[in-house]
Design a protein around this motif. Structure first.
Motif, PDB file in Angstrom:
ATOM      1  N   PHE A  94       1.178  -1.242  -0.161  1.00  0.00           N
ATOM      2  CA  PHE A  94      -0.154  -0.233  -0.222  1.00  0.00           C
ATOM      3  C   PHE A  94       0.950   0.783   0.354  1.00  0.00           C
ATOM      4  O   PHE A  94       0.317   2.046  -0.264  1.00  0.00           O
ATOM      5  CB  PHE A  94      -1.146   0.358   1.027  1.00  0.00           C
ATOM      6  CG  PHE A  94      -2.568  -1.025   0.916  1.00  0.00           C
ATOM      7  CD1 PHE A  94      -2.069  -1.963   1.091  1.00  0.00           C
ATOM      8  CD2 PHE A  94      -3.580   0.388   1.198  1.00  0.00           C
ATOM      9  CE1 PHE A  94      -3.543  -2.645   1.361  1.00  0.00           C
ATOM     10  CE2 PHE A  94      -4.372  -0.769   0.731  1.00  0.00           C
ATOM     11  CZ  PHE A  94      -4.625  -2.127   0.919  1.00  0.00           C
TER      12      PHE A  94
ATOM     13  N   SER B  33      -7.304  -6.303   1.021  1.00  0.00           N
ATOM     14  CA  SER B  33      -8.457  -5.816   0.988  1.00  0.00           C
ATOM     15  C   SER B  33      -8.394  -5.211  -0.460  1.00  0.00           C
ATOM     16  O   SER B  33      -8.373  -5.977  -0.786  1.00  0.00           O
ATOM     17  CB  SER B  33      -7.952  -4.436   2.626  1.00  0.00           C
ATOM     18  OG  SER B  33      -8.817  -3.772   2.531  1.00  0.00           O
ATOM     19  N   ARG B  34      -8.018  -3.939  -0.448  1.00  0.00           N
ATOM     20  CA  ARG B  34      -7.804  -3.799  -1.973  1.00  0.00           C
ATOM     21  C   ARG B  34      -7.442  -4.116  -2.947  1.00  0.00           C
ATOM     22  O   ARG B  34      -7.430  -4.384  -4.510  1.00  0.00           O
ATOM     23  CB  ARG B  34      -8.335  -2.110  -2.290  1.00  0.00           C
ATOM     24  CG  ARG B  34      -6.782  -1.283  -2.263  1.00  0.00           C
ATOM     25  CD  ARG B  34      -7.261   0.110  -2.065  1.00  0.00           C
ATOM     26  NE  ARG B  34      -7.471   0.704  -0.454  1.00  0.00           N
ATOM     27  CZ  ARG B  34      -8.033   1.431  -0.102  1.00  0.00           C
ATOM     28  NH1 ARG B  34      -7.473   2.999  -0.654  1.00  0.00           N
ATOM     29  NH2 ARG B  34      -8.774   2.009   1.100  1.00  0.00           N
TER      30      ARG B  34
ATOM     31  N   LYS C 267      -8.826  -7.762  -3.783  1.00  0.00           N
ATOM     32  CA  LYS C 267      -9.368  -7.744  -5.101  1.00  0.00           C
ATOM     33  C   LYS C 267      -8.671  -8.165  -6.215  1.00  0.00           C
ATOM     34  O   LYS C 267      -9.066  -8.882  -6.965  1.00  0.00           O
ATOM     35  CB  LYS C 267      -9.995  -6.498  -5.209  1.00  0.00           C
ATOM     36  CG  LYS C 267     -11.307  -6.169  -4.104  1.00  0.00           C
ATOM     37  CD  LYS C 267     -11.660  -4.765  -4.146  1.00  0.00           C
ATOM     38  CE  LYS C 267     -11.804  -3.714  -2.333  1.00  0.00           C
ATOM     39  NZ  LYS C 267     -12.684  -3.643  -1.319  1.00  0.00           N
TER      40      LYS C 267
ATOM     41  N   SER D  24     -10.564  -9.272   1.693  1.00  0.00           N
ATOM     42  CA  SER D  24     -11.171  -8.698   0.213  1.00  0.00           C
ATOM     43  C   SER D  24     -12.323  -7.583   0.504  1.00  0.00           C
ATOM     44  O   SER D  24     -11.940  -6.903  -0.138  1.00  0.00           O
ATOM     45  CB  SER D  24     -10.629  -9.035  -1.113  1.00  0.00           C
ATOM     46  OG  SER D  24     -11.485 -10.403  -1.380  1.00  0.00           O
TER      47      SER D  24
ATOM     48  N   GLU E  42     -20.280  -3.250   3.381  1.00  0.00           N
ATOM     49  CA  GLU E  42     -19.976  -2.195   1.901  1.00  0.00           C
ATOM     50  C   GLU E  42     -20.902  -3.088   0.888  1.00  0.00           C
ATOM     51  O   GLU E  42     -20.829  -3.881   1.031  1.00  0.00           O
ATOM     52  CB  GLU E  42     -18.572  -2.235   2.056  1.00  0.00           C
ATOM     53  CG  GLU E  42     -18.338  -1.071   0.721  1.00  0.00           C
ATOM     54  CD  GLU E  42     -16.884  -1.141   0.343  1.00  0.00           C
ATOM     55  OE1 GLU E  42     -15.860  -2.431   0.641  1.00  0.00           O
ATOM     56  OE2 GLU E  42     -16.725   0.152   0.035  1.00  0.00           O
TER      57      GLU E  42
ATOM     58  N   ILE F 131     -19.188   0.933  -2.359  1.00  0.00           N
ATOM     59  CA  ILE F 131     -17.822   1.224  -3.423  1.00  0.00           C
ATOM     60  C   ILE F 131     -17.852   2.328  -4.499  1.00  0.00           C
ATOM     61  O   ILE F 131     -16.832   2.820  -5.005  1.00  0.00           O
ATOM     62  CB  ILE F 131     -17.732  -0.660  -2.874  1.00  0.00           C
ATOM     63  CG1 ILE F 131     -15.988  -0.181  -3.447  1.00  0.00           C
ATOM     64  CG2 ILE F 131     -17.963  -0.660  -4.414  1.00  0.00           C
ATOM     65  CD1 ILE F 131     -16.004  -2.244  -3.272  1.00  0.00           C
TER      66      ILE F 131
ATOM     67  N   PHE G  39     -14.698   5.091  -4.765  1.00  0.00           N
ATOM     68  CA  PHE G  39     -13.984   4.170  -5.333  1.00  0.00           C
ATOM     69  C   PHE G  39     -14.051   4.496  -7.379  1.00  0.00           C
ATOM     70  O   PHE G  39     -14.183   3.248  -7.034  1.00  0.00           O
ATOM     71  CB  PHE G  39     -13.024   3.362  -5.354  1.00  0.00           C
ATOM     72  CG  PHE G  39     -12.752   3.428  -3.357  1.00  0.00           C
ATOM     73  CD1 PHE G  39     -11.678   3.369  -2.972  1.00  0.00           C
ATOM     74  CD2 PHE G  39     -13.673   2.452  -2.335  1.00  0.00           C
ATOM     75  CE1 PHE G  39     -11.489   4.349  -1.732  1.00  0.00           C
ATOM     76  CE2 PHE G  39     -13.385   3.086  -0.812  1.00  0.00           C
ATOM     77  CZ  PHE G  39     -11.934   3.914  -0.928  1.00  0.00           C
TER      78      PHE G  39
ATOM     79  N   TRP H 127     -11.793   2.083  -9.296  1.00  0.00           N
ATOM     80  CA  TRP H 127     -11.465   0.759  -9.620  1.00  0.00           C
ATOM     81  C   TRP H 127     -12.188  -0.317 -10.145  1.00  0.00           C
ATOM     82  O   TRP H 127     -11.396  -1.383 -10.467  1.00  0.00           O
ATOM     83  CB  TRP H 127     -12.108   0.769  -8.242  1.00  0.00           C
ATOM     84  CG  TRP H 127     -10.849   0.575  -6.600  1.00  0.00           C
ATOM     85  CD1 TRP H 127     -10.202   1.523  -6.677  1.00  0.00           C
ATOM     86  CD2 TRP H 127     -11.100   0.792  -5.292  1.00  0.00           C
ATOM     87  NE1 TRP H 127      -9.324   1.954  -5.586  1.00  0.00           N
ATOM     88  CE2 TRP H 127      -9.696   1.271  -4.467  1.00  0.00           C
ATOM     89  CE3 TRP H 127     -11.408  -0.348  -4.812  1.00  0.00           C
ATOM     90  CZ2 TRP H 127      -9.835   1.026  -3.069  1.00  0.00           C
ATOM     91  CZ3 TRP H 127     -11.695  -0.444  -2.772  1.00  0.00           C
ATOM     92  CH2 TRP H 127     -10.839   0.007  -2.456  1.00  0.00           C
TER      93      TRP H 127
ATOM     94  N   TRP I   5     -16.633  -4.828   8.038  1.00  0.00           N
ATOM     95  CA  TRP I   5     -16.722  -3.572   6.664  1.00  0.00           C
ATOM     96  C   TRP I   5     -17.753  -4.910   5.814  1.00  0.00           C
ATOM     97  O   TRP I   5     -18.177  -5.120   4.345  1.00  0.00           O
ATOM     98  CB  TRP I   5     -16.177  -2.559   6.668  1.00  0.00           C
ATOM     99  CG  TRP I   5     -16.557  -1.981   5.578  1.00  0.00           C
ATOM    100  CD1 TRP I   5     -15.117  -1.171   4.455  1.00  0.00           C
ATOM    101  CD2 TRP I   5     -17.627  -0.987   5.323  1.00  0.00           C
ATOM    102  NE1 TRP I   5     -15.382  -0.642   3.508  1.00  0.00           N
ATOM    103  CE2 TRP I   5     -16.946  -0.024   3.971  1.00  0.00           C
ATOM    104  CE3 TRP I   5     -18.526  -0.418   5.896  1.00  0.00           C
ATOM    105  CZ2 TRP I   5     -17.575   1.004   3.264  1.00  0.00           C
ATOM    106  CZ3 TRP I   5     -19.563   0.580   5.160  1.00  0.00           C
ATOM    107  CH2 TRP I   5     -18.783   1.361   4.118  1.00  0.00           C
TER     108      TRP I   5
ATOM    109  N   HIS J 154      -9.628  -5.365  10.785  1.00  0.00           N
ATOM    110  CA  HIS J 154      -8.653  -4.901   9.369  1.00  0.00           C
ATOM    111  C   HIS J 154      -7.057  -5.144   9.944  1.00  0.00           C
ATOM    112  O   HIS J 154      -6.727  -3.995   9.999  1.00  0.00           O
ATOM    113  CB  HIS J 154      -9.783  -3.980   8.768  1.00  0.00           C
ATOM    114  CG  HIS J 154      -9.303  -3.986   7.452  1.00  0.00           C
ATOM    115  ND1 HIS J 154      -9.751  -4.927   6.628  1.00  0.00           N
ATOM    116  CD2 HIS J 154      -8.798  -2.960   6.285  1.00  0.00           C
ATOM    117  CE1 HIS J 154      -9.897  -4.517   4.912  1.00  0.00           C
ATOM    118  NE2 HIS J 154      -8.800  -3.731   5.322  1.00  0.00           N
TER     119      HIS J 154
HETATM  120  C1  GCU Z   1     -12.045   0.558   2.231  1.00  0.00           C
HETATM  121  C2  GCU Z   1     -12.944   0.318   0.587  1.00  0.00           C
HETATM  122  C3  GCU Z   1     -13.147  -1.405   0.912  1.00  0.00           C
HETATM  123  C4  GCU Z   1     -11.018  -1.504   1.253  1.00  0.00           C
HETATM  124  C5  GCU Z   1     -10.716  -0.999   1.827  1.00  0.00           C
HETATM  125  C6  GCU Z   1      -9.255  -1.556   2.014  1.00  0.00           C
HETATM  126  O1  GCU Z   1     -12.541   0.471   3.421  1.00  0.00           O
HETATM  127  O2  GCU Z   1     -14.526   0.383   1.457  1.00  0.00           O
HETATM  128  O3  GCU Z   1     -13.540  -1.801  -0.370  1.00  0.00           O
HETATM  129  O4  GCU Z   1     -11.087  -3.046   0.542  1.00  0.00           O
HETATM  130  O5  GCU Z   1     -10.718  -0.199   1.950  1.00  0.00           O
HETATM  131  O6  GCU Z   1      -8.081  -1.534   0.892  1.00  0.00           O
HETATM  132  O7  GCU Z   1      -8.674  -1.527   3.428  1.00  0.00           O
END
Ligand code: GCU
Length: 412
Positions: free
Chosen positions: A126, A249-250, A253, A273, A287, A292, A296, A299, A340, A390
């Protein structure tokens, strides 16, 4: 007037299990003409390409298949990293001679023992490579970074060095005989709605023969994971058949979409994710598509937001994304403190991907019962929920290492 009202009535997240409305999932084994897929061959030849294409069209955008002549430069090799247990390489990948700004900085740790080719975990980070370990030889990224420790006005500072180290237990990974490769997702595209303007989607559009709006940030991040894999395949110390893609997380995905898009990834790991990742979209908890795509928009491909008010109209749901990874081992992980991401929706998604794994004679979760925390379950699809927030923790990595140990042919 009506549409203005509709916009004003947008839903917020539901976080009460009692308020989850009933929903019906599309059956991954039912073809568009209503036939039922019964063999692995039918899945691979007919249904898989069909479903993959639906994800391209409605969720992540087209995945460019044009080959590039990628070049690379090894900038630094430290054979004495981590108390001489590892070799650390810093490599820059270039995709075009005309625009050397389109580059990826890959940080690669390989165990000095065993001497043979090893399986490697690959995941994006990140906040820049300097954030995964405190090593002054790693340049601090100059790219746009989202808010986080050591980040000031969207730029990484010295204070970001090693700030994410707890999410990257490199020493443990090395001591178990695995390598770790990572790069900063912001090298590819800054994570903001207009990030595409200066990112790979713009820089490489001619070369890849794709307009920026034909795909998405998630698409290009996943694509970049495949390019990192291209490099890893050339590295003599990496087992090219054992590159395991992982993301949180993102970035989880993106890891799932990379795994679905590129069968060379031997294993896929989704750490929390959530929506647009492992979690079911039709299950209205945590979410949702509306939220979303509002926060975002970049995305996903533009069409995705059209399903915000009506996810049932989407021809796919995320269990079908997981099914695209079959028959390769897949790990889906959630955290109790991360409602979430909808842990139960992630579990159910993994559960409903199982019929596709069974076509290949591979067992998935093997249970309908949502497990208690710290009770991993499943064979080729494995799932856990742990206590805590998270995050990526030592507990999560321990499960991934064990899962890899079970499934990697060349395991140490
Ligand atoms: C936000 C977003 C999520 C994502 C997260 C992250 O919370 O709503 O969809 O997974 O950020 O990447 O930490």
């Amino acid at each position: 007037f009506l549409s203005i009202q509709a916009t004003a009535q947008r839903k917020e997240a539901n976080l009460s299990e009692a308020n989850v409305p009933a929903y019906t999932l599309p059956d991954p084994l039912r073809t568009k003409d209503g036939k039922v897929i019964t063999t692995a061959q039918q899945w691979t030849q007919i249904q898989r390409p069909y479903i993959y294409h639906l994800f391209e069209e409605h969720v992540y955008g087209r995945f460019p298949r044009k080959a590039l002549s990628m070049t690379y430069k090894v900038n630094r090799v430290d054979p004495y990293a981590l108390d001489s247990t590892a070799t650390c390489k810093q490599i820059t990948l270039y995709f075009t001679k005309s625009d050397t700004l389109a580059q990826l900085h890959l940080l690669l740790y390989l165990p000095n023992k065993p001497k043979r080719r090893v399986p490697v975990f690959l995941g994006m980070n990140f906040y820049g490579n300097q954030s995964v370990i405190n090593d002054p030889s790693i340049p601090i990224t100059t790219g746009y970074t989202v808010k986080g420790p050591g980040i000031v006005d969207n730029r990484a500072t010295e204070a970001s060095r090693g700030a994410q180290a707890s999410q990257w237990p490199i020493k443990d990974i090395i001591s178990r005989g695995y390598g770790l490769a990572t790069f900063f997702y912001g090298d590819v595209e800054a994570d903001k709605p207009d990030g595409w303007q200066t990112g790979f989607r713009t820089r490489l559009q001619e070369l890849l023969d794709i307009r920026p709006e034909e795909w998405s940030a998630m698409g290009v991040w996943a694509w970049a994971l495949c390019r990192a894999l291209d490099y890893l395949e050339m590295d003599k110390r990496v087992d090219p058949d054992q590159v395991l893609v992982m993301g949180h997380s993102r970035l989880g995905k993106a890891a799932l979409w990379a795994g679905a898009s590129d069968p060379r990834f031997a294993m896929v790991i989704s750490n929390e994710s959530g929506e647009g990742g492992a979690a079911l979209s039709r299950r209205d908890y945590g979410e949702n598509i509306e939220l979303i795509t509002r926060s975002f928009p970049h995305w996903f491909v533009a069409d995705y937001k059209n399903y915000g008010s009506n996810p049932a109209a989407l021809p796919v749901d995320q269990h079908m994304l997981l099914a695209l990874i079959a028959p390769r081992p897949l790990y889906v992980a959630s955290a109790e403190g991360d409602q979430w991401s909808d842990p139960k929706g992630e579990f159910l998604s993994a559960r409903y991907a199982e019929p596709v794994y069974l076509l290949f004679g591979k067992r998935g979760l093997g249970t309908d019962t949502f497990p208690r925390p710290q009770q991993p379950t499943g064979e080729f699809i494995r799932y856990h929920i742990r206590t805590g927030k998270h995050d990526v923790t030592a507990y999560d990595w321990e499960q991934y290492l064990q899962f890899a140990g079970k499934h990697c042919d060349s395991r140490p």
